[in-house]
Design a protein around this motif. Sequence first.
Motif, mmCIF file in Angstrom:
data_model
loop_
_atom_site.group_PDB
_atom_site.id
_atom_site.type_symbol
_atom_site.label_atom_id
_atom_site.label_comp_id
_atom_site.label_asym_id
_atom_site.label_seq_id
_atom_site.Cartn_x
_atom_site.Cartn_y
_atom_site.Cartn_z
ATOM 1 N N PHE A 110 -8.522 -20.079 -6.632
ATOM 2 C CA PHE A 110 -9.172 -21.013 -5.702
ATOM 3 C C PHE A 110 -7.992 -21.143 -4.722
ATOM 4 C CE2 PHE A 110 -11.926 -20.963 -9.184
ATOM 5 C CZ PHE A 110 -13.228 -20.972 -8.589
ATOM 6 N N ALA A 111 -8.446 -21.620 -3.564
ATOM 7 C CA ALA A 111 -7.352 -22.479 -2.596
ATOM 8 C C ALA A 111 -8.039 -23.845 -2.611
ATOM 9 C CB ALA A 111 -7.448 -21.781 -1.373
ATOM 10 N N VAL A 112 -7.431 -24.523 -2.821
ATOM 11 C CA VAL A 112 -7.898 -26.190 -2.589
ATOM 12 C C VAL A 112 -7.166 -26.916 -1.637
ATOM 13 C CG1 VAL A 112 -8.205 -28.416 -4.000
ATOM 14 C CG2 VAL A 112 -8.020 -26.147 -5.150
ATOM 15 N N THR A 113 -8.061 -27.527 -0.752
ATOM 16 C CA THR A 113 -7.699 -28.210 0.568
ATOM 17 C C THR A 113 -7.465 -29.468 0.399
ATOM 18 O OG1 THR A 113 -9.916 -28.190 1.138
ATOM 19 C CG2 THR A 113 -8.463 -26.373 2.103
ATOM 20 N N ASP A 114 -6.940 -30.343 1.157
ATOM 21 C CA ASP A 114 -6.501 -31.915 1.316
ATOM 22 C C ASP A 114 -7.687 -32.670 0.685
ATOM 23 O OD1 ASP A 114 -3.925 -31.583 1.420
ATOM 24 O OD2 ASP A 114 -4.165 -31.634 3.775
ATOM 25 N N ASP A 115 -8.996 -32.304 1.149
ATOM 26 C CA ASP A 115 -10.174 -33.000 1.070
ATOM 27 C C ASP A 115 -11.061 -32.733 -0.446
ATOM 28 O OD1 ASP A 115 -11.331 -30.361 1.271
ATOM 29 O OD2 ASP A 115 -12.477 -30.689 3.140
ATOM 30 N N GLY A 116 -10.187 -31.737 -1.141
ATOM 31 C CA GLY A 116 -10.658 -31.688 -2.480
ATOM 32 C C GLY A 116 -11.711 -30.403 -2.613
ATOM 33 N N ALA A 117 -11.919 -29.455 -1.565
ATOM 34 C CA ALA A 117 -12.811 -28.440 -1.697
ATOM 35 C C ALA A 117 -12.048 -27.404 -2.262
ATOM 36 C CB ALA A 117 -13.295 -27.993 -0.262
ATOM 37 N N TRP A 118 -12.939 -26.660 -3.173
ATOM 38 C CA TRP A 118 -12.423 -25.345 -3.935
ATOM 39 C C TRP A 118 -13.095 -24.283 -3.118
ATOM 40 C CZ3 TRP A 118 -10.696 -25.155 -9.481
ATOM 41 C CH2 TRP A 118 -10.429 -26.461 -9.827
ATOM 42 N N TRP A 119 -12.160 -23.262 -2.483
ATOM 43 C CA TRP A 119 -12.466 -22.241 -1.895
ATOM 44 C C TRP A 119 -12.161 -20.812 -2.807
ATOM 45 C CZ3 TRP A 119 -14.120 -21.811 3.361
ATOM 46 C CH2 TRP A 119 -14.099 -22.882 3.965
ATOM 47 N N PHE A 120 -12.992 -20.336 -2.920
ATOM 48 C CA PHE A 120 -13.024 -18.959 -3.812
ATOM 49 C C PHE A 120 -12.394 -17.948 -3.281
ATOM 50 C CE2 PHE A 120 -14.510 -14.655 -5.188
ATOM 51 C CZ PHE A 120 -14.782 -14.709 -6.449
ATOM 52 N N LEU A 121 -11.310 -17.548 -3.743
ATOM 53 C CA LEU A 121 -10.424 -16.293 -3.358
ATOM 54 C C LEU A 121 -10.769 -14.743 -3.911
ATOM 55 C CD1 LEU A 121 -7.035 -17.894 -3.032
ATOM 56 C CD2 LEU A 121 -8.706 -17.726 -1.124
ATOM 57 N N GLU A 122 -10.635 -14.984 -5.410
ATOM 58 C CA GLU A 122 -11.296 -13.821 -5.989
ATOM 59 C C GLU A 122 -11.641 -14.012 -7.557
ATOM 60 O OE1 GLU A 122 -8.150 -10.607 -6.726
ATOM 61 O OE2 GLU A 122 -6.624 -11.912 -5.713
ATOM 62 N N CYS A 123 -11.813 -13.071 -8.086
ATOM 63 C CA CYS A 123 -12.026 -13.056 -9.871
ATOM 64 C C CYS A 123 -11.394 -12.128 -10.414
ATOM 65 C CB CYS A 123 -13.337 -13.358 -10.197
ATOM 66 S SG CYS A 123 -13.588 -13.590 -11.896
ATOM 67 N N GLY A 124 -10.264 -12.050 -10.842
ATOM 68 C CA GLY A 124 -9.524 -10.799 -11.694
ATOM 69 C C GLY A 124 -10.195 -10.781 -13.028
ATOM 70 N N PRO A 125 -10.943 -9.985 -13.527
ATOM 71 C CA PRO A 125 -11.225 -10.065 -14.820
ATOM 72 C C PRO A 125 -10.385 -9.466 -15.772
ATOM 73 C CG PRO A 125 -12.507 -8.026 -13.354
ATOM 74 C CD PRO A 125 -11.621 -8.921 -12.671
ATOM 75 N N GLY A 126 -9.285 -8.988 -15.394
ATOM 76 C CA GLY A 126 -7.910 -8.699 -16.052
ATOM 77 C C GLY A 126 -6.963 -9.158 -15.742
ATOM 78 N N ALA A 127 -7.247 -10.436 -14.997
ATOM 79 C CA ALA A 127 -5.605 -10.815 -14.154
ATOM 80 C C ALA A 127 -4.970 -11.635 -15.228
ATOM 81 C CB ALA A 127 -6.016 -11.955 -13.255
ATOM 82 N N GLN A 128 -3.656 -11.982 -14.955
ATOM 83 C CA GLN A 128 -2.788 -12.565 -16.172
ATOM 84 C C GLN A 128 -3.158 -13.892 -16.300
ATOM 85 O OE1 GLN A 128 1.051 -11.233 -14.518
ATOM 86 N NE2 GLN A 128 1.323 -9.821 -16.292
ATOM 87 N N TRP A 129 -2.974 -14.631 -17.454
ATOM 88 C CA TRP A 129 -2.961 -16.173 -17.613
ATOM 89 C C TRP A 129 -1.832 -16.636 -18.487
ATOM 90 C CZ3 TRP A 129 -3.592 -16.634 -22.728
ATOM 91 C CH2 TRP A 129 -4.393 -15.683 -23.503
ATOM 92 N N ALA A 130 -1.377 -15.547 -19.303
ATOM 93 C CA ALA A 130 -0.340 -16.122 -20.435
ATOM 94 C C ALA A 130 0.607 -17.096 -19.913
ATOM 95 C CB ALA A 130 0.155 -15.032 -21.198
ATOM 96 N N TRP A 131 1.154 -16.707 -18.836
ATOM 97 C CA TRP A 131 2.357 -17.598 -18.215
ATOM 98 C C TRP A 131 1.995 -19.190 -17.814
ATOM 99 C CZ3 TRP A 131 -0.330 -16.084 -14.142
ATOM 100 C CH2 TRP A 131 -0.321 -16.767 -12.829
ATOM 101 N N LEU A 132 0.554 -19.189 -17.856
ATOM 102 C CA LEU A 132 -0.078 -20.389 -17.295
ATOM 103 C C LEU A 132 -0.159 -21.397 -18.762
ATOM 104 C CD1 LEU A 132 -2.692 -19.723 -14.925
ATOM 105 C CD2 LEU A 132 -0.335 -20.745 -14.471
#
Length: 320
Positions: A277-299
């Motif tokens: 997501f891209a989050v703007t200053d007003d707190g809105a969450w904008w969907f960019l993509e959903c990677g079903p196999g994307a990485q998360w371990a480093w987070l």
Amino acid sequence: MAAPLVLLLAEQEDGEAAYVRDALARHGARVVQFDTASFPLASGASLRLDRDGWCGRLTTPDGTIPLEDVTAVYYRQPQPFRFPDSLSEPERRFANVEARFGFGGVFMSLPVRWVSHPARLADAEYRPLQMATAARCGFTLPVSLLTNDPDDAKTFARTREGVVYKATMHKLISEADRVRMIYTTPVNPETINARLSTTLHLFQTNIPKSHDVRLVATGSGHTHAVAIHTDDPHGHQDFRTAYDTLTYNITPVPAAVADACHAYLSALGLALGVFDFAVTDDGAWWFLECGPGAQWAWLQERTGAPISDAIADTLTGVAP
């Protein structure tokens, strides 16, 4: 009652699989791993069909996997098979197809819990499908154009405050002896020319974001989100260009976003989604993509977010 046996279909050194393995062990599950890249040089299979489906064994360097005991599968970007150098190119192609459709057909026939089923993963890789599904599920998306018409692309870029180009699927491109990433790139409408007509291109309005969020959601109800910040202008456009400048913090998920994530997973039959997501200053969450196999371990490593525990819960059928 025997503890559940979870099969990890993943590369031996995969970071995400390692975190899930450890979390499953904490949950009391038995864990086995099959690295498809080890077949046939270091692994093998002997499988038979009975009234309940396929059974038998996989043999790996770490031991034998009884297929009929498997209760769940974590499917994490299995790697290509590696065949003996002695095979000719036609023999190699034949062997690869036979192994791919043999193993693929057996695994997908298993009546087990998947995170996520490879057929559903294959569908979910299509970015235009992601975008249409996200819109139907209530996400806010950038205005988008998919075209090979240079005039339409120029008009789109000229009539908006800012426009970016994104690849729909392949984010790597080979040039001579090197491979480079295709990043989110601002578009100057005056540089658009007739070459654009050679294939489809995805253009979107550029969201003036405050920061990025990567969110991991499971079909069993978990959501864990990490805010990604940077002061680097290139990293601000696409955080993949400036990993050494990034800072992270766990962030709460708005209820409407969480609901939309779970609706999205349900719509595409996924047990796991990695949302950007891209989050703007007003707190809105904008969907960019959903990677079903994307990485998360480093987070998880940087923030301690219990993502692997959420996935382990899903594999073992534990509700959040």
